[in-house]
Write a protein that holds these residues in place. Sequence first.
Motif, PDB file in Angstrom:
ATOM      1  N   SER A  46       0.813  -1.219   0.000  1.00  0.00           N
ATOM      2  CA  SER A  46       0.000   0.000   0.000  1.00  0.00           C
ATOM      3  C   SER A  46       0.842   1.262   0.000  1.00  0.00           C
ATOM      4  CB  SER A  46      -0.919   0.003   1.231  1.00  0.00           C
ATOM      5  OG  SER A  46      -0.145  -0.080   2.433  1.00  0.00           O
ATOM      6  N   ASP A  47       2.152   1.122  -0.143  1.00  0.00           N
ATOM      7  CA  ASP A  47       3.032   2.284  -0.140  1.00  0.00           C
ATOM      8  C   ASP A  47       2.746   3.166  -1.347  1.00  0.00           C
ATOM      9  OD1 ASP A  47       5.420   3.846   0.696  1.00  0.00           O
ATOM     10  OD2 ASP A  47       6.215   3.094  -1.198  1.00  0.00           O
ATOM     11  N   GLY A  48       2.362   4.398  -1.081  1.00  0.00           N
ATOM     12  CA  GLY A  48       1.980   5.287  -2.168  1.00  0.00           C
ATOM     13  C   GLY A  48       3.099   5.563  -3.142  1.00  0.00           C
ATOM     14  N   ALA A  49       4.327   5.713  -2.640  1.00  0.00           N
ATOM     15  CA  ALA A  49       5.456   6.008  -3.516  1.00  0.00           C
ATOM     16  C   ALA A  49       5.689   4.885  -4.512  1.00  0.00           C
ATOM     17  CB  ALA A  49       6.716   6.252  -2.682  1.00  0.00           C
ATOM     18  N   SER A  50       5.578   3.642  -4.051  1.00  0.00           N
ATOM     19  CA  SER A  50       5.775   2.502  -4.943  1.00  0.00           C
ATOM     20  C   SER A  50       4.665   2.408  -5.979  1.00  0.00           C
ATOM     21  CB  SER A  50       5.836   1.198  -4.130  1.00  0.00           C
ATOM     22  OG  SER A  50       6.955   1.194  -3.276  1.00  0.00           O
ATOM     23  N   LEU A  51       3.448   2.658  -5.553  1.00  0.00           N
ATOM     24  CA  LEU A  51       2.319   2.541  -6.469  1.00  0.00           C
ATOM     25  C   LEU A  51       2.324   3.633  -7.536  1.00  0.00           C
ATOM     26  CD1 LEU A  51      -0.529   1.604  -3.967  1.00  0.00           C
ATOM     27  CD2 LEU A  51       0.913   0.077  -5.320  1.00  0.00           C
ATOM     28  N   ARG A  52       3.037   4.705  -7.280  1.00  0.00           N
ATOM     29  CA  ARG A  52       3.120   5.785  -8.271  1.00  0.00           C
ATOM     30  C   ARG A  52       4.283   5.589  -9.233  1.00  0.00           C
ATOM     31  NH1 ARG A  52       1.898   8.915  -3.638  1.00  0.00           N
ATOM     32  NH2 ARG A  52       4.117   9.401  -3.334  1.00  0.00           N
ATOM     33  N   ALA A  53       4.991   4.473  -9.122  1.00  0.00           N
ATOM     34  CA  ALA A  53       6.202   4.286  -9.923  1.00  0.00           C
ATOM     35  C   ALA A  53       5.931   4.324 -11.422  1.00  0.00           C
ATOM     36  CB  ALA A  53       6.880   2.963  -9.545  1.00  0.00           C
ATOM     37  N   ALA A  54       4.802   3.739 -11.866  1.00  0.00           N
ATOM     38  CA  ALA A  54       4.536   3.685 -13.306  1.00  0.00           C
ATOM     39  C   ALA A  54       4.364   5.071 -13.926  1.00  0.00           C
ATOM     40  CB  ALA A  54       3.320   2.806 -13.586  1.00  0.00           C
ATOM     41  N   PRO A  55       3.426   5.905 -13.413  1.00  0.00           N
ATOM     42  CA  PRO A  55       3.311   7.238 -14.030  1.00  0.00           C
ATOM     43  C   PRO A  55       4.566   8.086 -13.852  1.00  0.00           C
ATOM     44  CG  PRO A  55       1.916   7.058 -12.076  1.00  0.00           C
ATOM     45  CD  PRO A  55       2.382   5.682 -12.401  1.00  0.00           C
ATOM     46  N   GLU A  56       5.289   7.904 -12.743  1.00  0.00           N
ATOM     47  CA  GLU A  56       6.539   8.648 -12.576  1.00  0.00           C
ATOM     48  C   GLU A  56       7.559   8.244 -13.641  1.00  0.00           C
ATOM     49  OE1 GLU A  56       7.731   7.795  -8.616  1.00  0.00           O
ATOM     50  OE2 GLU A  56       6.517   9.400  -7.721  1.00  0.00           O
ATOM     51  N   PHE A  57       7.608   6.936 -13.927  1.00  0.00           N
ATOM     52  CA  PHE A  57       8.543   6.459 -14.947  1.00  0.00           C
ATOM     53  C   PHE A  57       8.226   7.065 -16.302  1.00  0.00           C
ATOM     54  CE2 PHE A  57       9.477   3.572 -18.417  1.00  0.00           C
ATOM     55  CZ  PHE A  57      10.822   3.315 -18.223  1.00  0.00           C
ATOM     56  N   TRP A  58       6.952   7.044 -16.685  1.00  0.00           N
ATOM     57  CA  TRP A  58       6.591   7.576 -18.001  1.00  0.00           C
ATOM     58  C   TRP A  58       6.780   9.085 -18.074  1.00  0.00           C
ATOM     59  CZ3 TRP A  58       6.966   4.658 -21.817  1.00  0.00           C
ATOM     60  CH2 TRP A  58       6.607   3.312 -21.744  1.00  0.00           C
TER      61      TRP A  58
END
Length: 251
Positions: A136-148
């Motif tokens: 449930s870590d928000g930073a990890s779950l945001r990895a995809a849009p951050e990568f793009w």
Amino acid sequence: MRTLESLSGTGRGRLITIWAVVVVVLLLIAVVVNACTGPDDKAPVPSGTVAGGSPTPESDGVVPDLPPNNPEFSERAPLRLPRGEREAEGVQVGFPQSQAGAVAAAIEYGTAITSTLDLDRAPAVLRAVSDGSYGSDGASLRAAPEFWRQQLGLPTTGPVPAGASLSFVVSAYQVKDRESDRVTVLTLGYVTGTTATRAPQSFLVLFPVLLVWAGDWKLQKRPDDAPDYADLRLAPDTPAAAAAGWREYTR
């Protein structure tokens, strides 16, 4: 952690292979391999549609897929994908426990998560369609849009910049490791990103995802040592892709 290794050689184009070892980067997998081609590479442009044709009969339970190099491959109609029975976070869920249901879920979930630069949208979808194995870590779950965002030269924080967008069009699929309650689905297609200041960029991507049955198909985090199937990352709609076992689908 991400490392970017340039493999560019001679010619007008440049070929970049990206190894991303993060949670949910590029469709929620521990390791993602994709080929990035810029606007000058003459890469095929996604049509925005999937293959048409007659439905392929589908029965209950996971059914066999055609093996690579089978001449029957090109003679079979595209797989008819079922619709989900309901929606969660604007994404179809409630697919049947069949191979077609698993493929439909993989395409639906992956398209929703990969077709956004919104740092809140992708995590919300992931929570709705996964079994909780991503945490449930928000930073990890945001990895995809951050990568793009990074690939498109956009800020990795804050709201989506004006004029920026991302879309993922799946061209073909494969099914691996079939069991009645779990299956690995590979999707092959193009991610296209646009910004207000740069020409559209197309990225040829291969995404392997693990789905488990829990009353519905749910994404489960793949083991870190799971195969990335990089050798199957081929331009779709080509004889080479067909010979390697890639299949088309229709709605």
